[in-house]
Design an enzyme around this catalytic site. Structure first.
Site, mmCIF file in Angstrom:
data_model
loop_
_atom_site.group_PDB
_atom_site.id
_atom_site.type_symbol
_atom_site.label_atom_id
_atom_site.label_comp_id
_atom_site.label_asym_id
_atom_site.label_seq_id
_atom_site.Cartn_x
_atom_site.Cartn_y
_atom_site.Cartn_z
ATOM 1 N N LYS A 187 -21.525 -25.008 38.747
ATOM 2 C CA LYS A 187 -20.399 -24.062 38.767
ATOM 3 C C LYS A 187 -20.750 -22.837 37.936
ATOM 4 C CE LYS A 187 -16.643 -23.274 36.178
ATOM 5 N NZ LYS A 187 -16.419 -21.847 36.475
ATOM 6 N N GLU A 263 -24.836 -26.966 25.286
ATOM 7 C CA GLU A 263 -25.401 -25.820 24.564
ATOM 8 C C GLU A 263 -24.225 -24.919 24.227
ATOM 9 O OE1 GLU A 263 -28.445 -25.503 23.721
ATOM 10 O OE2 GLU A 263 -29.492 -26.887 25.056
ATOM 11 N N CYS A 298 -25.077 -16.332 22.757
ATOM 12 C CA CYS A 298 -24.804 -17.470 21.881
ATOM 13 C C CYS A 298 -25.668 -17.445 20.628
ATOM 14 C CB CYS A 298 -25.025 -18.764 22.641
ATOM 15 S SG CYS A 298 -26.628 -18.794 23.424
ATOM 16 N N GLU A 398 -17.170 -17.169 15.932
ATOM 17 C CA GLU A 398 -18.012 -16.492 16.904
ATOM 18 C C GLU A 398 -17.214 -15.382 17.572
ATOM 19 O OE1 GLU A 398 -19.326 -18.686 20.432
ATOM 20 O OE2 GLU A 398 -21.288 -17.812 20.043
HETATM 21 P P1 NAP Z 1 -16.352 -21.050 28.148
HETATM 22 O O1 NAP Z 1 -14.982 -20.570 28.237
HETATM 23 O O2 NAP Z 1 -16.631 -22.285 27.405
HETATM 24 O O3 NAP Z 1 -16.872 -21.134 29.653
HETATM 25 C C1 NAP Z 1 -18.105 -21.660 30.001
HETATM 26 C C2 NAP Z 1 -17.982 -22.318 31.353
HETATM 27 O O4 NAP Z 1 -17.070 -23.395 31.260
HETATM 28 C C3 NAP Z 1 -17.448 -21.403 32.450
HETATM 29 O O5 NAP Z 1 -18.066 -21.712 33.661
HETATM 30 C C4 NAP Z 1 -15.986 -21.755 32.473
HETATM 31 O O6 NAP Z 1 -15.365 -21.489 33.695
HETATM 32 C C5 NAP Z 1 -16.037 -23.241 32.218
HETATM 33 N N1 NAP Z 1 -14.786 -23.771 31.697
HETATM 34 C C6 NAP Z 1 -13.779 -23.109 31.080
HETATM 35 N N2 NAP Z 1 -12.793 -23.948 30.751
HETATM 36 C C7 NAP Z 1 -13.176 -25.168 31.154
HETATM 37 C C8 NAP Z 1 -12.581 -26.460 31.083
HETATM 38 N N3 NAP Z 1 -11.377 -26.653 30.521
HETATM 39 N N4 NAP Z 1 -13.260 -27.519 31.573
HETATM 40 C C9 NAP Z 1 -14.470 -27.350 32.154
HETATM 41 N N5 NAP Z 1 -15.069 -26.144 32.270
HETATM 42 C C10 NAP Z 1 -14.440 -25.070 31.759
HETATM 43 O O7 NAP Z 1 -17.318 -19.998 27.495
HETATM 44 P P2 NAP Z 1 -17.482 -18.468 27.872
HETATM 45 O O8 NAP Z 1 -16.416 -17.733 27.159
HETATM 46 O O9 NAP Z 1 -17.595 -18.311 29.324
HETATM 47 O O10 NAP Z 1 -18.904 -18.182 27.249
HETATM 48 C C11 NAP Z 1 -19.062 -17.853 25.951
HETATM 49 C C12 NAP Z 1 -19.464 -19.050 25.118
HETATM 50 O O11 NAP Z 1 -20.659 -19.660 25.608
HETATM 51 C C13 NAP Z 1 -19.756 -18.667 23.706
HETATM 52 O O12 NAP Z 1 -19.108 -19.522 22.822
HETATM 53 C C14 NAP Z 1 -21.274 -18.811 23.590
HETATM 54 O O13 NAP Z 1 -21.747 -19.037 22.339
HETATM 55 C C15 NAP Z 1 -21.572 -19.896 24.526
HETATM 56 N N6 NAP Z 1 -22.956 -19.824 25.020
HETATM 57 C C16 NAP Z 1 -23.868 -20.729 24.560
HETATM 58 C C17 NAP Z 1 -25.190 -20.695 24.980
HETATM 59 C C18 NAP Z 1 -26.205 -21.693 24.493
HETATM 60 O O14 NAP Z 1 -27.258 -21.854 25.110
HETATM 61 N N7 NAP Z 1 -25.976 -22.395 23.424
HETATM 62 C C19 NAP Z 1 -25.578 -19.732 25.897
HETATM 63 C C20 NAP Z 1 -24.624 -18.810 26.361
HETATM 64 C C21 NAP Z 1 -23.308 -18.892 25.909
HETATM 65 P P3 NAP Z 1 -14.574 -20.111 34.010
HETATM 66 O O15 NAP Z 1 -15.004 -19.127 33.005
HETATM 67 O O16 NAP Z 1 -15.034 -19.798 35.384
HETATM 68 O O17 NAP Z 1 -13.120 -20.432 33.960
#
Ligand code: NAP
Ligand code: MG
Length: 500
Positions: A187, A263, A298, A398
């Protein structure tokens, strides 16, 4: 933007349906949602809005493909050949994919063309090339038995990825999961599905059998949850926020105990010691660490922990470079280094942190405000807070935006204590010219990757994962990433003669 890329962007035809069992299909519900261009705030494409029934359809296709063995039982060298063709096709479509990614995610075109798309192809190729060079084991049993320890693909892998590196994060999951013989249901983040849908089509063109790779776009709380809870998914690999990552462990515990690999976020320190290399040399690296990809990264080096004797001069340089060199603008322009925040909501969130920094008494020395409002895009000036303390919200949470928080220190012990004092532990950088200090502190910093005299995530040969609440259960990149997508099996063959 170069003329050739402008014509590529004009001629783009987006793939907007789900990719299931080797073909594009609408969502079962028939529903679509609008993906916007963050640089204009205007609609870019109408995308199939997947639901639980589409995840189920994709998992059935993935399981059938896994069981028929065309991929899972193919020899490693066959899988290698197909995946290298896949990587070559990504390279061949670099301009198209880069333009798609920039329009959909607001990432600067120069970065996407030079880094994201080439790295996407390189990741697939690296795991493909590794897969026919890894040996299984024979245990030291003696002649009474032959005990083989073999690796087998886990089965059906679910992946849920974020919007900040849409193509690259997909490749970090797909490279090792496909090379080891699994089927995948992935996804993309809803805001940034377009590049992955095209990449999936290229995988089909490369000869990946139908059903081995499936892409289901849609909202996280529906499609992500359906993947997290699906009883026939064996492993789920997630990249995103710590909060959502945590929920995957609950879902696994409540359903089929699928393996969970997370991650997550970070609040990574950059530590500048009194004996750091010349400030001219390190200032650009420090700014890269925080402003690259708009700080929507991240591993962003969002806390600058600097020895008091170097602070004033370093901050002056950073402020000058942030305002003169880190151009905010249309991400389709070659010179742009900072594009828009991904959404209006995220921009508001980052502005909220800037307000919190002011209120908590940190000193705003660069940026701190929305810019280019007329564009309709979600632009923010690169921002630096000086004289912060590590207990402030801008030092603990963050922000995921171009906001650097500067914290001074006096002793090495204090620097290490501040650096480690967050719930996160993804990455750290350390600047010192003293070899002993470098070794000692690289061990003391609690982070999955420590860059010495560099801001670094390593390369494809090094694992990437987080300590503490930055990660769980495995790593991306390197052969270590194969572990989470394989099962370890013992085959014990009794060699003793049966008594007559
Ligand atoms: P997020 O809200 O956690 O979303 C990540 C993914 O999870 C998206 O595909 C999102 O879908 C999905 N998602 C959202 N709510 C969910 C739920 N309740 N159950 C299952 N899946 C769900 O994070 P983001 O705001 O998109 O990304 C930023 C975060 O990612 C930051 O905290 C960053 O540090 C972290 N990150 C970590 C790494 C690493 O390698 N450690 C790399 C990049 C980013 P939708 O957005 O389509 O709703
Ligand atoms: Mg978009």
């Amino acid at each position: 933007m170069t003329r050739s890329l402008a014509s590529v962007a004009d001629g783009l035809r987006f793939r907007t349906s789900a990719w299931i069992d080797g073909e594009f299909v609408p969502a079962t519900s028939g529903r679509t949602y609008t993906s916007e261009n963050p640089a204009t705030g205007r609609p870019l494409a109408e995308i199939a809005e997947g639901g639980a029934e589409d995840v189920d359809r994709a998992v059935r296709a993935a399981r059938r493909a896994f069981d028929d063995g065309a991929w899972s039982n193919a020899s490693p060298s066959e899988r290698k050949r197909t995946l290298i063709r896949f990587a070559d096709l990504i390279d061949a479509h670099r301009d198209e994919l880069a333009a798609t990614e920039t329009l959909d995610a607001g990432k600067p075109i120069a970065d996407v063309r030079a880094l994201d798309i080439p790295d996407t192809a390189a990741t697939i190729r690296w795991h493909a090339e590794a897969i026919d060079k890894l040996y299984d084991q024979v245990a030291p049993t003696g002649p009474s038995a032959v005990a083989m320890i073999v690796r087998e693909p886990a089965g059906v892998v679910g992946a849920v990825i974020p919007w900040n590196y849409p193509a690259q994060m997909a490749a970090w999951k797909l490279g090792p999961a496909l090379a080891t013989g699994n089927s995948v249901v992935i996804k993309p983040a809803a805001q940034t599905a377009l590049s992955l849908l095209r990449i999936a089509e290229l995988a089909g063109e490369a000869g990946l059998p139908a059903g081995v790779l499936n892409v289901v776009p849609g909202p996280g709380d529906v499609v992500g949850v359906a993947i997290a809870r699906h009883p026939d998914i064996d492993v789920v690999a997630f990249t995103g926020s710590t909060e959502v990552g945590r929920s995957f462990l609950h879902h696994s515990a409540d359903t089929n105990l699928k393996r969970v690999v997370l991650e997550l976020g970070g609040k990574s320190p950059q530590v500048v010691m009194a004996d750091a290399p010349p400030l001219d040399a390190i200032a650009p690296k420090i700014l890269d660490a925080i402003f690259w990809n708009m700080g929507e990264n991240c591993s962003a080096g969002s806390r600058l922990i600097v020895h008091r004797s170097r602070r004033k001069e370093l901050v002056e340089r950073l402020v000058a470079a942030a305002t003169q060199e880190w151009l905010v603008g249309d991400p389709m322009e070659d010179e742009t280094r900072i594009g828009p925040m991904i959404t209006r909501g995220h921009l508001e969130r980052v502005l909220g942190y800037i307000e919190a920094g002011r209120r908590d008494g940190a000193r705003l020395v660069a940026g701190g405000r929305r810019v280019l409002e007329d564009s309709g895009g979600h632009f923010l000036a690169p921002t630096i807070f000086d004289d912060a303390t590590n207990d402030m919200r801008i030092a603990q949470e963050e922000i995921f935006g171009p906001v650097l928080t500067v914290i001074p220190f006096d002793t090495e012990a204090e620097a290490v204590a501040i650096a480690n004092d967050t719930p996160y532990g993804l990455a750290a950088s350390l600047y010192t010219e003293n070899l002993r200090t470098a070794h000692r502190m690289a061990r003391a910093l609690r982070a999955g990757t420590v860059g010495v005299n560099a801001y670094s995530e390593g390369d494809l040969s090094t694992p990437f994962g987080g300590y503490k609440q930055s990660g769980f259960g495995g790593h991306d990149k390197s052969v270590h990433a194969h572990d989470q997508y394989t099962e370890l099996k013992t085959i014990w063959i009794d060699m003793t003669e049966a008594e007559a």
